[in-house]
Scaffold this motif. Structure first.
Motif, mmCIF file in Angstrom:
data_model
loop_
_atom_site.group_PDB
_atom_site.id
_atom_site.type_symbol
_atom_site.label_atom_id
_atom_site.label_comp_id
_atom_site.label_asym_id
_atom_site.label_seq_id
_atom_site.Cartn_x
_atom_site.Cartn_y
_atom_site.Cartn_z
ATOM 1 N N LEU A 4 20.193 5.593 -6.397
ATOM 2 C CA LEU A 4 20.359 5.909 -7.840
ATOM 3 C C LEU A 4 20.391 4.695 -8.367
ATOM 4 C CD1 LEU A 4 23.107 8.641 -7.709
ATOM 5 C CD2 LEU A 4 20.639 8.919 -7.918
ATOM 6 N N VAL A 5 19.522 4.288 -9.260
ATOM 7 C CA VAL A 5 19.496 2.830 -9.781
ATOM 8 C C VAL A 5 19.557 3.132 -11.585
ATOM 9 C CG1 VAL A 5 18.095 0.740 -10.054
ATOM 10 C CG2 VAL A 5 18.043 2.114 -8.234
ATOM 11 N N GLU A 6 20.829 2.447 -11.753
ATOM 12 C CA GLU A 6 21.067 2.468 -13.151
ATOM 13 C C GLU A 6 20.499 1.363 -14.016
ATOM 14 O OE1 GLU A 6 25.123 3.940 -11.474
ATOM 15 O OE2 GLU A 6 23.593 2.292 -11.082
ATOM 16 N N SER A 7 20.220 1.550 -15.108
ATOM 17 C CA SER A 7 19.805 0.205 -16.277
ATOM 18 C C SER A 7 20.176 0.581 -17.574
ATOM 19 C CB SER A 7 18.368 0.293 -15.877
ATOM 20 O OG SER A 7 17.534 1.274 -16.383
ATOM 21 N N GLY A 8 20.144 -0.342 -18.632
ATOM 22 C CA GLY A 8 20.264 0.000 -19.625
ATOM 23 C C GLY A 8 21.735 -0.671 -20.442
ATOM 24 N N GLY A 9 22.666 -1.040 -19.492
ATOM 25 C CA GLY A 9 23.903 -1.404 -20.210
ATOM 26 C C GLY A 9 23.557 -2.660 -20.775
ATOM 27 N N GLY A 10 24.767 -3.398 -21.440
ATOM 28 C CA GLY A 10 24.672 -4.373 -22.287
ATOM 29 C C GLY A 10 25.788 -4.523 -23.186
ATOM 30 N N LEU A 11 25.837 -5.639 -23.885
ATOM 31 C CA LEU A 11 26.805 -6.034 -24.955
ATOM 32 C C LEU A 11 26.240 -5.242 -26.258
ATOM 33 C CD1 LEU A 11 29.179 -7.273 -26.068
ATOM 34 C CD2 LEU A 11 27.661 -9.269 -26.303
ATOM 35 N N VAL A 12 27.195 -4.783 -26.970
ATOM 36 C CA VAL A 12 26.801 -4.007 -27.969
ATOM 37 C C VAL A 12 28.007 -3.948 -29.196
ATOM 38 C CG1 VAL A 12 27.276 -1.724 -27.556
ATOM 39 C CG2 VAL A 12 25.484 -1.879 -29.187
ATOM 40 N N GLN A 13 27.719 -4.070 -30.566
ATOM 41 C CA GLN A 13 28.659 -4.210 -31.467
ATOM 42 C C GLN A 13 29.243 -2.807 -31.607
ATOM 43 O OE1 GLN A 13 27.276 -6.090 -34.917
ATOM 44 N NE2 GLN A 13 27.618 -7.894 -34.322
ATOM 45 N N PRO A 14 30.348 -2.561 -32.266
ATOM 46 C CA PRO A 14 31.025 -1.293 -32.214
ATOM 47 C C PRO A 14 30.160 -0.585 -33.376
ATOM 48 C CG PRO A 14 32.789 -2.926 -32.392
ATOM 49 C CD PRO A 14 31.551 -3.612 -32.296
ATOM 50 N N GLY A 15 30.102 0.787 -33.147
ATOM 51 C CA GLY A 15 28.939 1.652 -33.895
ATOM 52 C C GLY A 15 27.614 1.372 -33.603
ATOM 53 N N GLY A 16 27.381 0.719 -32.665
ATOM 54 C CA GLY A 16 25.988 0.497 -32.344
ATOM 55 C C GLY A 16 25.624 1.446 -31.154
ATOM 56 N N SER A 17 24.344 1.570 -30.488
ATOM 57 C CA SER A 17 23.855 2.561 -29.599
ATOM 58 C C SER A 17 23.324 1.760 -28.334
ATOM 59 C CB SER A 17 22.715 3.420 -30.262
ATOM 60 O OG SER A 17 23.371 4.111 -31.389
ATOM 61 N N LEU A 18 23.175 2.390 -27.216
ATOM 62 C CA LEU A 18 22.760 2.024 -26.062
ATOM 63 C C LEU A 18 22.198 3.225 -25.311
ATOM 64 C CD1 LEU A 18 25.079 -0.575 -24.537
ATOM 65 C CD2 LEU A 18 22.654 -0.888 -25.127
ATOM 66 N N ARG A 19 21.061 3.227 -24.581
ATOM 67 C CA ARG A 19 20.676 4.371 -23.895
ATOM 68 C C ARG A 19 20.848 3.782 -22.237
ATOM 69 N NH1 ARG A 19 14.617 6.807 -22.553
ATOM 70 N NH2 ARG A 19 15.261 9.026 -22.469
ATOM 71 N N LEU A 20 21.314 4.459 -21.477
ATOM 72 C CA LEU A 20 21.618 4.201 -19.946
ATOM 73 C C LEU A 20 20.413 5.218 -19.039
ATOM 74 C CD1 LEU A 20 25.155 4.142 -19.481
ATOM 75 C CD2 LEU A 20 23.628 2.149 -19.901
ATOM 76 N N SER A 21 19.811 4.721 -18.402
ATOM 77 C CA SER A 21 18.912 5.420 -17.476
ATOM 78 C C SER A 21 19.331 5.410 -15.887
ATOM 79 C CB SER A 21 17.379 4.811 -17.588
ATOM 80 O OG SER A 21 16.947 4.819 -18.919
ATOM 81 N N GLN A 106 24.971 1.836 -8.305
ATOM 82 C CA GLN A 106 25.751 0.518 -8.122
ATOM 83 C C GLN A 106 26.759 0.274 -9.421
ATOM 84 O OE1 GLN A 106 22.664 0.586 -8.910
ATOM 85 N NE2 GLN A 106 22.576 -0.736 -10.692
ATOM 86 N N GLY A 107 26.234 0.867 -10.673
ATOM 87 C CA GLY A 107 26.967 0.952 -11.802
ATOM 88 C C GLY A 107 26.213 -0.343 -12.952
ATOM 89 N N THR A 108 26.388 0.020 -14.092
ATOM 90 C CA THR A 108 25.958 -0.956 -15.164
ATOM 91 C C THR A 108 26.946 -0.954 -16.110
ATOM 92 O OG1 THR A 108 24.084 -1.214 -16.605
ATOM 93 C CG2 THR A 108 24.890 0.912 -16.512
ATOM 94 N N GLN A 109 27.125 -2.465 -16.482
ATOM 95 C CA GLN A 109 28.128 -2.697 -17.482
ATOM 96 C C GLN A 109 27.990 -2.400 -18.829
ATOM 97 O OE1 GLN A 109 31.424 -4.146 -16.988
ATOM 98 N NE2 GLN A 109 31.796 -3.778 -19.014
ATOM 99 N N VAL A 110 28.840 -1.878 -19.724
ATOM 100 C CA VAL A 110 28.715 -1.588 -20.958
ATOM 101 C C VAL A 110 29.633 -2.317 -21.794
ATOM 102 C CG1 VAL A 110 28.688 -0.066 -22.973
ATOM 103 C CG2 VAL A 110 27.271 0.589 -20.790
ATOM 104 N N THR A 111 29.636 -3.153 -22.604
ATOM 105 C CA THR A 111 30.502 -3.921 -23.367
ATOM 106 C C THR A 111 30.456 -3.472 -24.846
ATOM 107 O OG1 THR A 111 30.773 -5.653 -21.669
ATOM 108 C CG2 THR A 111 31.698 -6.044 -23.781
#
Length: 114
Positions: A4-21, A106-111
């Motif tokens: 299982l391979v995750e992607s799409g994490g990252g640093l985003v400002q409050p109110g923003g959006s991200l899409r994890l896969s 393995q996990g992906t970091q969302v900040t």
């Protein structure tokens, strides 16, 4: 070999959006309940959202109305669309596959931070 391979994490400002896969291999995808969990520093891992093979979904109260889980059987993938992100959403996000056995990515970091 199951992966299982995750992607799409990252640093985003409050109110923003991200899409994890999460791309799955080595399993009969249609048999599995798929989920996203998260673990913040010093806290226990918690369920964020889950989706059955039939498409039924469930969400943690803290993300209802902001996050959407979906799956694509042809691509053997599960997604987590995260909108209106808050600092308290900061965590490592893990993909999970559950049937007769349970597998983790393995996990992906969302900040979420300004």
């Amino acid at each position: 070999q199951v992966q299982l391979v995750e992607s799409g994490g990252g640093l985003v400002q409050p109110g923003g959006s991200l899409r994890l896969s999460c791309a799955a291999s080595g399993i009969i995808f249609s048999n599995y309940v798929m989920g996203w969990y998260r673990q913040a520093p010093g806290k226990q891992r918690e369920l964020v959202a889950g989706i059955s093979s039939g498409g039924s979904t469930n969400y943690a109260d803290s993300v209802k109305g902001r996050f959407t889980i979906s799956r694509d059987s042809a691509k053997k993938a599960v997604y987590l669309q995260m909108n209106s992100l808050k600092p308290e959403d900061t965590a490592v996000y893990y993909c999970n596959a559950r049937f007769t056995r349970t597998y983790w990515g393995q996990g992906t970091q969302v900040t979420v931070s300004s």
